[in-house]
Design a protein around this motif. Structure first.
Motif, short mmCIF file in Angstrom:
data_model
loop_
_atom_site.label_atom_id
_atom_site.label_comp_id
_atom_site.label_asym_id
_atom_site.label_seq_id
_atom_site.Cartn_x
_atom_site.Cartn_y
_atom_site.Cartn_z
N THR A 163 0.82 -1.21 0.00
CA THR A 163 0.00 0.00 0.00
C THR A 163 0.85 1.26 0.00
O THR A 163 0.57 2.20 -0.72
CB THR A 163 -0.96 0.04 1.22
N GLU A 164 1.93 1.26 0.77
CA GLU A 164 2.64 2.54 0.93
C GLU A 164 3.67 2.83 -0.16
O GLU A 164 3.84 3.98 -0.57
CB GLU A 164 3.23 2.65 2.33
N TYR A 165 4.34 1.80 -0.71
CA TYR A 165 5.44 2.08 -1.63
C TYR A 165 5.03 2.83 -2.91
O TYR A 165 5.71 3.79 -3.29
CB TYR A 165 6.23 0.81 -1.95
N PRO A 166 3.94 2.42 -3.59
CA PRO A 166 3.59 3.20 -4.80
C PRO A 166 3.41 4.68 -4.49
O PRO A 166 3.85 5.53 -5.25
CB PRO A 166 2.28 2.55 -5.26
N LYS A 167 2.83 4.99 -3.33
CA LYS A 167 2.66 6.40 -2.94
C LYS A 167 4.02 7.05 -2.72
O LYS A 167 4.26 8.17 -3.14
CB LYS A 167 1.84 6.51 -1.65
N ASP A 168 4.90 6.33 -2.02
CA ASP A 168 6.23 6.89 -1.75
C ASP A 168 6.99 7.17 -3.05
O ASP A 168 7.66 8.20 -3.17
CB ASP A 168 7.06 5.91 -0.90
N PHE A 169 6.90 6.26 -3.99
CA PHE A 169 7.60 6.47 -5.27
C PHE A 169 6.97 7.63 -6.03
O PHE A 169 7.66 8.41 -6.69
CB PHE A 169 7.60 5.18 -6.12
N GLU A 170 5.64 7.73 -5.94
CA GLU A 170 4.94 8.85 -6.57
C GLU A 170 5.47 10.17 -6.02
O GLU A 170 5.82 11.08 -6.78
CB GLU A 170 3.44 8.70 -6.30
N THR A 171 5.57 10.27 -4.70
CA THR A 171 6.05 11.52 -4.10
C THR A 171 7.50 11.79 -4.49
O THR A 171 7.87 12.92 -4.78
CB THR A 171 5.99 11.43 -2.55
N ALA A 172 8.30 10.74 -4.52
CA ALA A 172 9.73 10.94 -4.77
C ALA A 172 10.05 11.15 -6.25
O ALA A 172 10.91 11.97 -6.59
CB ALA A 172 10.53 9.76 -4.23
N PHE A 173 9.38 10.40 -7.11
CA PHE A 173 9.78 10.43 -8.53
C PHE A 173 8.64 10.81 -9.47
O PHE A 173 8.79 10.74 -10.69
CB PHE A 173 10.35 9.07 -8.94
N GLY A 174 7.47 11.14 -8.92
CA GLY A 174 6.37 11.57 -9.77
C GLY A 174 5.65 10.44 -10.48
O GLY A 174 4.85 10.69 -11.37
N SER A 175 5.96 9.21 -10.13
CA SER A 175 5.23 8.10 -10.74
C SER A 175 5.08 6.97 -9.73
O SER A 175 6.04 6.57 -9.08
CB SER A 175 5.99 7.59 -11.97
N SER A 176 3.85 6.48 -9.63
CA SER A 176 3.61 5.38 -8.68
C SER A 176 3.99 4.05 -9.30
O SER A 176 3.93 3.01 -8.66
CB SER A 176 2.15 5.36 -8.25
N GLU A 177 4.36 4.08 -10.57
CA GLU A 177 4.83 2.88 -11.26
C GLU A 177 6.27 2.62 -10.84
O GLU A 177 7.18 3.37 -11.21
CB GLU A 177 4.76 3.12 -12.76
N ILE A 178 6.49 1.57 -10.07
CA ILE A 178 7.84 1.32 -9.55
C ILE A 178 8.65 0.57 -10.61
O ILE A 178 8.15 -0.37 -11.23
CB ILE A 178 7.76 0.50 -8.24
N ASP A 179 9.87 1.00 -10.84
CA ASP A 179 10.76 0.22 -11.71
C ASP A 179 12.14 0.14 -11.08
O ASP A 179 12.42 0.79 -10.07
CB ASP A 179 10.80 0.79 -13.13
N THR A 180 12.98 -0.70 -11.68
CA THR A 180 14.30 -0.93 -11.10
C THR A 180 15.05 0.39 -10.95
O THR A 180 15.72 0.63 -9.95
CB THR A 180 15.15 -1.84 -12.01
N ARG A 181 14.94 1.23 -11.97
CA ARG A 181 15.73 2.46 -11.95
C ARG A 181 15.37 3.31 -10.74
O ARG A 181 16.25 3.74 -10.00
CB ARG A 181 15.50 3.24 -13.25
N ASN A 182 14.08 3.53 -10.51
CA ASN A 182 13.71 4.38 -9.38
C ASN A 182 14.03 3.73 -8.04
O ASN A 182 14.36 4.41 -7.08
CB ASN A 182 12.24 4.78 -9.47
N LEU A 183 13.94 2.40 -7.99
CA LEU A 183 14.35 1.70 -6.78
C LEU A 183 15.83 1.98 -6.50
O LEU A 183 16.23 2.32 -5.37
CB LEU A 183 14.12 0.20 -6.96
N LEU A 184 16.65 1.87 -7.54
CA LEU A 184 18.09 2.11 -7.38
C LEU A 184 18.38 3.57 -7.06
O LEU A 184 19.24 3.87 -6.23
CB LEU A 184 18.84 1.69 -8.66
#
Lengths: 346, 259
Positions: A163-184
């Motif tokens: 539940t929380e990670y897509p939101k966190d990625f959205e806030t950090a990188f502007g997309s709730s779609e998580i990919d390897t690059r944004n994880l790294l």
């Protein structure tokens, strides 16, 4: 970023003297009111970082997400191991005084877990320098069967279903779609901010404190006998050398990467920052304490074809010189770094 | 066989021209080269074959090597095609942007789709088998270069350019694993393939999808009679990886183009 700390350690914050802001600069020419989070800032007495941050400016959301990921055990295949399991803040982000770390299912890797500090200044990573860029470091521990043992694609889909990670990625990188690059990139925002520049030695370097006579004597010995390799403010020249641990190499070190026989048994000169907190020592954790390390340089150096020429006769040290050296090495401990809640498990 | 193919592609070209002529007979400029301001796409198709006779090849099928007689079964054949360029008769080239593709022999029609090429007539195509050195040292990447594609070495940073895995009674432990890469130095495994289209130019135009059809000889890894007994595990850069990459790249032959 300024390091904040509590209690008697508060005075140590002075270490981050005149930080030079590198990331997260406002494009606006007008002065803005100071923000609580200032991105990545290099200490003034450090050289320019190697990592450019152009494609990954450090933001508060990115840094916080990186920290959360760093301490999340669910990033391992069986949910038992996080980066923080092996890289413990109290030990300068080395492991808890064990020679070889345990990964999932108590599996053991082949090398000692190094402390993490000043990675933005590091040109190549791991004992053998096999990893050439800070952003791709996490792939190794995340996927290695003796560490976190995960499959990247499976890990990404797992994070996506939380539940929380897509939101966190959205806030950090502007997309709730998580990919390897944004994880790294998120993990890199956290690890690149692990700056250790607040030791007593740093304060001495910047003219803010004096060393005791014993520490100063140790510093002079260090500068004449050790700083040819453990050089500069980062306490390493990042070269690959054989410091005489073995004459037959069970771990070929740098040669594993280059396949060049001249690199057999050479390892990246480690930084000695926080060294008093990161025992045991060397790539396989063979020495339990600093005295054993100094005994090695004094009388244990083993000959081999790739031994660093400067060590062919060892480094003769009197007992009292060893004690003074240890006094000096202790000034490299950064108590702010190991207690700063910014880096602590959330 | 060769003859009939050339004849066939000739026919297709004629057909294509005829088709163009009828479809746009109200357009006077039709026979002139289309304006480069317009863009078109093309495809490079990879038809995996076995041996110089271009016998059919398929994963999970057992093939006998024409030179060594060894029986070989592939379970995986994947490789990077990058830095695709189309060449013109005046020596100029068009380089595809962000040109990174994975070709996987398990696909029904393994191919690379190249977009947004300035319209015009082209005389040849080139590409790298592998990933250029810059992208091997530039940190986190996406798309075909996403490390989740499992074409990446985590402990010694770099892309695996070519992955070939399978089994053979001749191999040690009866399996073979070729993870070929290495982007620098004398053992670089990066290989360039250039092919002229021969007499017929490839015409790039909007609404057309011409293609270049390569035959890829999977038996070429063991070119020169290398036995799987000698070489069954290559999983890091080095002289063996470099040799196998040279051999494999020699197996890319442009068979024909379709306009």
């Amino acid at each position: 970023m300024y390091f904040r700390t509590q209690g008697p350690l508060r005075w140590l914050i002075a270490a981050a003297v005149f930080p030079l802001l590198i990331g997260c600069r406002s494009d606006d020419a007008h002065e803005e009111p100071p923000k609580s989070f200032e991105g990545f800032s290099a200490p003034a007495h450090f050289p320019a970082p190697v990592y450019g941050f152009e494609n990954n400016p450090v933001t508060e959301a990115g840094f916080e997400l990186g920290k959360k990921l760093f301490y999340d055990k669910r990033l391992s295949a069986d949910g038992t191991v996080s980066c923080g399991t092996c890289h413990a803040q109290v030990h300068g982000f080395a492991d808890h005084n064990i020679p070889l770390s345990f990964g999932i299912e108590e599996r053991r890797g082949m090398r000692n877990t190094p402390g993490l500090a000043n990675l933005a200044w590091t040109p190549a990573f791991m004992w053998d320098g096999g990893i050439n860029h800070i952003e791709v470091i996490p792939i190794a521990p995340l996927t290695d069967s003796t560490e976190m043992g995960h499959d990247l694609a499976a890990l990404i889909s797992f994070l996506q279903t939380q539940t929380e990670y897509p939101k966190d990625f959205e806030t950090a990188f502007g997309s709730s779609e998580i990919d390897t690059r944004n994880l790294l990139l998120a993990l890199t925002q956290f690890q690149s901010c692990l700056i250790s520049a607040g030791s007593k030695y740093d304060q001495w370097l910047t003219g803010r404190t004096n060393l005791t006579p014993a520490e100063n004597e140790g510093r002079e010995i260090f500068e004449s006998k050790c700083a040819s390799c453990h050089s500069g403010v980062l306490l390493t020249d990042f070269s690959y050398r054989n410091n005489g641990l073995d004459s037959i190499f069970t771990d070929e070190g740098r040669m594993r990467i280059t396949l060049n026989p001249e690199d057999a048994g050479t390892f990246r000169v480690p930084s000695l920052r926080n060294v008093a907190l990161t025992s045991p020592y060397m790539h396989d954790g063979r020495f339990r304490n600093l005295m054993q390390v100094l005994d090695h340089y004094d009388s244990g150096v083993k000959q081999s074809a790739t031994l660093d020429p400067s060590l062919s006769g060892g480094i003769p040290l009197e007992d009292h010189e060893k004690e003074r050296l240890i006094d000096f090495l202790r000034t490299l401990s950064d108590y702010d770094f190991i207690s700063n809640h910014r880096f602590s498990e959330p | 066989m060769k003859f009939s193919k050339i004849a066939l592609s000739g026919l297709l070209i004629i057909a294509a021209i005829t088709f163009q002529n009828c479809s746009s007979d109200d357009d006077n400029n039709n026979n002139n080269t289309p304006s480069p301001a317009m863009k078109g796409d093309m495809e490079i198709k990879f038809d995996h074959r076995w041996g110089p006779s271009q016998a059919p090849f398929a994963l999970d099928n057992t093939h006998t090597h024409p030179a060594t007689g060894e029986e070989i079964t592939f379970t995986t054949l994947r490789y990077y095609i990058s830095n695709v360029r189309l060449h013109k008769s005046d020596g100029s080239t068009h380089a595809e942007e962000e040109s990174y593709h994975i070709v996987d022999a398990s696909a029904t029609f393994p191919k690379v789709h190249v977009k947004d090429i300035p319209a015009g007539d082209y005389t040849g195509v080139s590409f790298l088998i592998g990933v250029d050195s810059l992208r091997n040292v530039s940190g986190a990447q996406t798309g075909a270069l996403d490390p989740a594609e499992n074409m990446f070495w985590s402990w010694s940073t770099g892309y695996i350019f070519i992955k070939a895995e399978g089994s053979s009674p001749a191999a040690m432990n009866e399996t073979f694993t070729y993870h070929l890469g290495g982007f620098s130095g004398e053992n670089s495994a990066l290989r360039e393939v250039y092919s002229s289209f021969g007499d017929a130019d490839m015409r790039i135009a909007p609404d057309a999808l011409p293609s270049a059809h390569f035959m890829v000889n999977a038996a070429r890894f063991w070119h020169g009679g290398i036995s799987l007994g000698e070489m069954s595990m290559v999983h890091m850069p080095g002289a063996n990886a470099s040799l196998l990459a040279t051999n494999f790249s020699g197996g890319f032959i442009l068979d024909h183009i379709h306009n």
